[in-house]
Design a protein around this motif. Structure first.
Motif, mmCIF file in Angstrom:
data_model
loop_
_atom_site.group_PDB
_atom_site.id
_atom_site.type_symbol
_atom_site.label_atom_id
_atom_site.label_comp_id
_atom_site.label_asym_id
_atom_site.label_seq_id
_atom_site.Cartn_x
_atom_site.Cartn_y
_atom_site.Cartn_z
ATOM 1 N N LEU A 1 0.839 -1.203 0.000
ATOM 2 C CA LEU A 1 0.000 0.000 0.000
ATOM 3 C C LEU A 1 0.875 1.255 0.000
ATOM 4 O O LEU A 1 0.549 2.249 -0.656
ATOM 5 C CB LEU A 1 -0.936 0.003 1.210
ATOM 6 C CG LEU A 1 -2.089 -1.002 1.159
ATOM 7 C CD1 LEU A 1 -2.804 -1.055 2.506
ATOM 8 C CD2 LEU A 1 -3.075 -0.671 0.040
ATOM 9 N N ARG A 2 1.982 1.213 0.733
ATOM 10 C CA ARG A 2 2.894 2.358 0.711
ATOM 11 C C ARG A 2 3.536 2.508 -0.665
ATOM 12 O O ARG A 2 3.694 3.625 -1.167
ATOM 13 C CB ARG A 2 3.978 2.204 1.787
ATOM 14 C CG ARG A 2 4.858 3.434 1.902
ATOM 15 C CD ARG A 2 5.879 3.308 3.001
ATOM 16 N NE ARG A 2 6.684 4.528 3.078
ATOM 17 C CZ ARG A 2 7.787 4.639 3.810
ATOM 18 N NH1 ARG A 2 8.204 3.634 4.567
ATOM 19 N NH2 ARG A 2 8.473 5.773 3.806
ATOM 20 N N ILE A 3 3.880 1.388 -1.290
ATOM 21 C CA ILE A 3 4.451 1.425 -2.634
ATOM 22 C C ILE A 3 3.457 2.071 -3.609
ATOM 23 O O ILE A 3 3.823 2.929 -4.429
ATOM 24 C CB ILE A 3 4.806 0.003 -3.107
ATOM 25 C CG1 ILE A 3 5.947 -0.586 -2.264
ATOM 26 C CG2 ILE A 3 5.183 0.000 -4.605
ATOM 27 C CD1 ILE A 3 7.259 0.157 -2.332
ATOM 28 N N MET A 4 2.200 1.666 -3.520
ATOM 29 C CA MET A 4 1.177 2.221 -4.417
ATOM 30 C C MET A 4 0.962 3.715 -4.156
ATOM 31 O O MET A 4 0.793 4.508 -5.099
ATOM 32 C CB MET A 4 -0.143 1.474 -4.248
ATOM 33 C CG MET A 4 -0.129 -0.003 -4.640
ATOM 34 S SD MET A 4 0.283 -0.333 -6.374
ATOM 35 C CE MET A 4 1.911 -1.103 -6.185
ATOM 36 N N ALA A 5 0.966 4.119 -2.885
ATOM 37 C CA ALA A 5 0.824 5.539 -2.554
ATOM 38 C C ALA A 5 1.987 6.338 -3.137
ATOM 39 O O ALA A 5 1.796 7.433 -3.684
ATOM 40 C CB ALA A 5 0.753 5.720 -1.038
#
Length: 271
Positions: free
Chosen positions: A145-149
């Motif tokens: 999720l951090r990667i996508m953000a």
């Protein structure tokens, strides 16, 4: 189990070695022309991971597990070395020793986190110590999720400011995934009590909807960039790169959903 170890190892190496190879290219493109030592080092890593990718593609599911275990160790060392390189570059940027270069500090931190993830996964595979399903669901989602953000933020900042509609869409995805990440961290801090089948199932469902939307947005942006239909400084390979990572995250979510369904009768409510 030995076949599963080989297949899982090769899947991880085939995917992440290509990612590491492309990171080397993106970092090199962001260096100044006078940064010859850094450019040469990036080129060396590009060749290293290109070779690893080629060798991984030559192995099959029937390869001796001991051969794959040694290969994992070799690739683990390569991932550790590129992690050191990326952190060195980040330090140079944050101490203002590369003025005028075009690599965002967050981007360099981002690619170093992925290198660290890759080497840790290889170590886990070789030790046979993959996380239990409830822990893996939370930890993998917090990471991705951090990667996508981050991806949404990079897209927003690399689009031309005149592409107002696309910039706003990217910013909306950034806000959405920041909120999903905060929710994931809340679930993380509540474990083990939060690791019930209904909560984990809803967690995966909610994330899957947003990742699919972001994946589709990335695909559209990639196609527009390749057709030269929008204004940006996004390299076409970078557009495809972030699209593939979203696809990879969806594969992981689907795998977790299937595993959760299969495991739910055996999973007990945590105490």
């Amino acid at each position: 189990m030995s076949d599963g170890f080989v297949i899982r190892s090769l899947e991880e190496i085939r995917f992440w070695s290509r990612i590491m190879k492309e990171h080397s290219l993106f970092l090199r493109l962001g260096f100044r022309c006078e940064d010859t030592a850094l450019i040469n080092e990036a080129n060396q890593f590009y060749s290293l991971f290109e070779n690893i990718e080629s060798r991984a593609n030559a192995f099959t599911a029937g390869t001796d597990p001991n051969v794959i275990r040694r290969f994992n160790e070799e690739v683990h060392a390569a991932a550790a070395h590129i992690w050191v390189f990326k952190r060195k570059v980040l330090g140079l940027i944050l101490t203002c020793k590369l003025p005028g270069a075009n690599n965002f500090p967050l981007l360099v931190d981002h690619v170093s986190r992925e290198a660290n993830y890759f080497r840790n996964r290889l170590a886990e595979l070789n030790l046979g110590r993959l996380e239990p399903l409830p822990d893996a669901i939370i930890d993998e989602n917090v990471f991705f999720l951090r990667i996508m953000a981050d991806h949404a933020k990079f897209i927003s900042h690399l689009l031309d400011p005149s592409e107002r509609k696309l910039v706003e869409q990217a910013n909306e995805f950034s806000r959405d995934f920041d909120q999903l990440l905060y929710q994931a961290k809340d679930l993380d801090s509540m474990r083990p009590q939060s690791q019930t089948v209904p909560l984990l199932d809803q967690f995966l469902d909610q994330n899957k909807v947003s990742v699919k939307s972001l994946r589709d947005f990335k695909k559209t942006a990639r196609d527009l960039i390749e057709a030269c239909r929008i204004k940006s400084i996004i390299h076409p390979l970078l557009a495809d790169h972030v699209f593939r990572e979203a696809e990879h995250f969806l594969v992981i979510i689907n795998m977790f959903e299937n595993s959760l369904t299969a495991a739910s009768p055996q999973m007990k409510m945590p105490h």
